[in-house]
Design an enzyme around this catalytic site. Structure first.
Site, short mmCIF file in Angstrom:
data_model
loop_
_atom_site.label_atom_id
_atom_site.label_comp_id
_atom_site.label_asym_id
_atom_site.label_seq_id
_atom_site.Cartn_x
_atom_site.Cartn_y
_atom_site.Cartn_z
N HIS A 36 0.87 -1.03 0.03
CA HIS A 36 -0.08 0.07 0.09
C HIS A 36 0.96 1.33 -0.10
O HIS A 36 1.79 1.36 0.66
CB HIS A 36 -1.01 0.04 1.23
CG HIS A 36 -2.01 0.89 1.18
ND1 HIS A 36 -2.15 2.26 1.34
CD2 HIS A 36 -3.41 0.74 0.66
CE1 HIS A 36 -3.01 2.85 1.31
NE2 HIS A 36 -3.97 1.79 0.82
N ASP B 242 -8.05 -5.29 -0.04
CA ASP B 242 -8.57 -6.08 -1.19
C ASP B 242 -8.12 -7.61 -0.92
O ASP B 242 -8.55 -8.40 -1.55
CB ASP B 242 -7.86 -5.61 -2.39
CG ASP B 242 -8.44 -4.19 -2.85
OD1 ASP B 242 -7.60 -3.22 -2.93
OD2 ASP B 242 -9.81 -4.20 -2.79
C1 SDX Z 1 -6.37 -0.01 -3.00
O1 SDX Z 1 -4.45 4.57 -2.19
C2 SDX Z 1 -5.43 4.05 -1.49
O2 SDX Z 1 -5.57 4.37 -0.52
C3 SDX Z 1 -5.93 2.66 -2.20
C4 SDX Z 1 -6.92 1.85 -1.44
C5 SDX Z 1 -8.21 2.61 -1.38
O3 SDX Z 1 -8.97 2.30 -0.20
O4 SDX Z 1 -8.37 3.50 -2.17
O5 SDX Z 1 -6.33 1.37 -0.19
C6 SDX Z 1 -7.20 0.58 -2.24
O6 SDX Z 1 -5.99 0.14 -4.14
C7 SDX Z 1 -5.35 -1.08 -2.08
C8 SDX Z 1 -4.11 -1.54 -3.06
C9 SDX Z 1 -4.72 -2.71 -3.93
N1 SDX Z 1 -3.74 -2.85 -4.98
C10 SDX Z 1 -3.10 -4.16 -4.79
O7 SDX Z 1 -3.31 -4.91 -3.75
C11 SDX Z 1 -1.98 -4.53 -6.13
C12 SDX Z 1 -0.69 -5.17 -5.32
N2 SDX Z 1 -0.06 -3.97 -4.58
C13 SDX Z 1 0.90 -3.01 -5.48
O8 SDX Z 1 0.58 -2.93 -6.91
C14 SDX Z 1 1.45 -1.74 -4.69
O9 SDX Z 1 1.68 -2.22 -3.47
C15 SDX Z 1 0.81 -0.54 -4.80
C16 SDX Z 1 0.21 -0.10 -5.91
C17 SDX Z 1 -0.63 -0.87 -3.91
C18 SDX Z 1 1.47 0.35 -4.10
O10 SDX Z 1 2.47 0.67 -4.91
P1 SDX Z 1 3.85 1.97 -4.40
O11 SDX Z 1 3.20 2.67 -3.23
O12 SDX Z 1 3.86 2.79 -5.73
O13 SDX Z 1 4.85 0.93 -4.21
P2 SDX Z 1 5.80 0.70 -5.19
O14 SDX Z 1 5.29 0.05 -6.45
O15 SDX Z 1 6.91 1.57 -5.44
O16 SDX Z 1 6.71 -0.76 -4.58
C19 SDX Z 1 7.89 -0.62 -3.61
C20 SDX Z 1 8.35 -1.93 -3.54
C21 SDX Z 1 8.84 -2.07 -4.96
O17 SDX Z 1 10.06 -3.17 -4.90
P3 SDX Z 1 11.56 -2.50 -5.13
O18 SDX Z 1 11.67 -1.46 -6.60
O19 SDX Z 1 11.60 -1.27 -3.94
O20 SDX Z 1 12.50 -3.29 -5.10
O21 SDX Z 1 7.49 -3.08 -3.13
C22 SDX Z 1 7.39 -3.88 -4.16
C23 SDX Z 1 7.78 -3.21 -5.57
O22 SDX Z 1 8.08 -3.96 -6.49
N3 SDX Z 1 5.93 -4.29 -4.20
C24 SDX Z 1 5.45 -5.27 -4.46
C25 SDX Z 1 4.26 -5.32 -4.21
N4 SDX Z 1 3.96 -4.09 -3.97
C26 SDX Z 1 5.03 -3.44 -3.97
N5 SDX Z 1 6.32 -6.58 -4.65
C27 SDX Z 1 5.36 -7.63 -4.69
N6 SDX Z 1 3.86 -7.67 -4.49
C28 SDX Z 1 3.35 -6.40 -4.32
N7 SDX Z 1 2.11 -6.62 -4.22
#
Ligand code: SDX
Length: 430
Positions: free
Chosen positions: A308, A365
């Site tokens: 998140h 989710d």
């Molecule tokens: C919602 O904003 C809100 O409040 C949203 C929400 C709401 O109520 O409105 O809470 C609802 O959208 C919840 C999120 C649902 N999405 C998912 O579950 C999809 C999976 N999650 C990711 O795509 C990600 O965690 C996000 C999009 C939710 C957040 O992404 P960020 O904050 O941009 O983080 P990032 O992509 O920069 O990741 C940081 C690191 C990265 O690794 P490095 O580059 O540091 O090595 O964490 C890794 C990412 O690759 N990472 C994951 C991951 N999420 C982040 N690796 C594996 N699996 C994951 N799910």
């Protein structure tokens, strides 16, 4: 406001400027960079607005490190335990919990705006039966401006208020109509003698041939899920509603844009993606491979329902939903092997250094899809559920935006990386 400031020195010119620090009632202060360009000639760069506040808001507060979520100051755990979705919708819009008379008037007004214009059925019938319901919802909500001309003057507070009521009231009607069209059932009209959630469940599942036998556990679980999904600060879809709203667009166009943004698998589409991921993993013994795939930088696979932007601790909604999942499945006497996969996946990820270092926890989710499945909500309707609930937040932010004197059209700047100025060459010389 605070009288604290930060100083910024440009090492190229040795010029130092003082920027004010803005504080709210809770949370980190923000540096007001409004005069940065004028005084130093620089913009700021913050893809995804990771560290950028776009507005002041009094609606919702998240402390991501502590795993705290407040709607108008009330902890989500207390609202989940004591409130209802419609009361939360009132709270988000009006800022205070209603007394009995105010809630009754609000509920009555919502109840009497639940019908959709008969012509809207033609929009739904224009879709192929297997269209994704988010496509049908997005298109139908955008079309509402064509039907309700008496709520398009956004300068009129009463028209803004009525538009908000209409959107909250009609979202379940249109969502259920889209679902029933996709399965070839005639739509069910809203029944005013039912409460908001029960009415929606009847519009979704009642068949013409027999009355719906509804287990009260289902309505209670859905009401709780809607409370948990109602608002969440400046998330992608709410920020989209605000950006579209900043142009003066009508409320139906703003909410349709929010629906479109919510659809993405990185945002509201994650609940549908989680269930597909769990089904693909198939068995708890395959969890280890899935965790390794999610860590592999050469793989685009992510653990959907994990991570998140703001929560770097457990998403408090996920905790509530996880507990509720066990109760609902037990109450409905449903066992779902995907729950076993989810529990195993959660334990494996929470112990894995990759997830621990990046503070990736289950989000709202991760478990919601398992409950929706137990409630017999079809997978492709999961994000539609999210949209119905989030409509309360979207309209609350849209209303707040139009009462904010600082509101101006959203228009970010950029760092240009294209070609420098050059002259056109005729094709014969290329
Ligand atoms: C919602 O904003 C809100 O409040 C949203 C929400 C709401 O109520 O409105 O809470 C609802 O959208 C919840 C999120 C649902 N999405 C998912 O579950 C999809 C999976 N999650 C990711 O795509 C990600 O965690 C996000 C999009 C939710 C957040 O992404 P960020 O904050 O941009 O983080 P990032 O992509 O920069 O990741 C940081 C690191 C990265 O690794 P490095 O580059 O540091 O090595 O964490 C890794 C990412 O690759 N990472 C994951 C991951 N999420 C982040 N690796 C594996 N699996 C994951 N799910």
């Amino acid at each position: 406001m605070s009288d604290k400031t930060v100083q910024l020195t440009d090492s190229a010119t040795n010029k130092t400027i003082t920027l004010p620090l803005l504080s709210g009632t809770l949370g980190e202060p923000a540096v007001d960079i409004g005069k940065l360009y004028k005084e130093l000639g620089y913009f700021t760069f913050d893809p995804g607005f990771v560290s950028t506040a776009s507005t002041r808001s009094a609606i919702t507060f998240i402390d991501g490190d502590a795993g705290v979520l407040l709607y108008r100051g009330y902890p989500i755990e207390q609202l989940a335990k004591h409130s209802s979705f419609l009361e939360v919708a009132y709270l988000l819009i009006n800022g205070e919990l209603p007394d009995t008379a105010k809630f009754s008037a609000f509920e009555d007004e919502v109840t009497h705006h639940t019908m959709m214009h008969e012509s809207l059925k033609n929009f739904l019938h224009g879709f192929h039966y297997d269209a994704h319901p988010m496509a049908m919802l997005c298109g139908s909500i955008a079309s509402l401006s064509a039907f309700y001309h008496d709520t398009l003057d956004i300068g009129d507070p009463e028209q803004r208020r009525l538009a908000a009521i209409r959107l909250i009231a009609k979202m379940p009607t249109i969502a259920s109509a889209a679902y029933r069209y996709s399965i070839g059932w005639p739509i069910r009209y809203p029944r005013n003698n039912l409460d908001y959630i029960t009415r929606f469940l009847h519009m979704m599942f009642e068949v013409p041939s027999e009355p719906l036998a509804l287990n009260p556990v289902v309505a209670k679980a859905l009401d709780l899920l809607f409370i948990l999904h109602a608002d969440h600060e400046q998330n992608a879809s709410t920020s989209t509603v605000r950006l579209v709203g900043s142009t003066g667009a009508n409320p139906y166009a703003c909410v349709a844009a929010g629906i479109a943004a919510l659809w993405g698998p990185a945002h509201g589409g994650a609940n549908e993606a989680v269930l597909k991921m769990l089904a693909e993993i198939g068995d708890a013994k395959n969890v280890g491979k899935a965790v390794e795939r999610a860590k592999d930088k050469n793989s685009s696979f992510r653990l959907m329902g994990f991570g998140h932007r703001v929560y770097k601790n457990f998403d408090p909604r996920a905790t509530i939903i996880r507990d509720m999942t066990h109760k609902v499945l037990a109450d409905l006497n449903v066992s779902d092997p995907l729950l076993d996969v989810a529990l195993e996946l959660e334990q494996a990820a929470l112990k894995d250094p990759y997830f621990v270092e990046r503070k990736l926890y289950p989000n709202v989710d991760f478990y919601s899809g398992i409950i929706y499945k137990a409630l017999k909500i079809p997978t492709e309707m999961f994000t539609v559920m999210f949209a119905i609930a989030r409509t309360a937040g979207w309209v609350a932010h849209w209303l707040e935006q139009h009462q904010d004197k600082d509101t101006k059209i959203g228009r970010p700047r950029q760092i240009y990386t294209g070609a420098v100025k050059r002259d056109y060459t005729p094709i014969a010389k290329r």
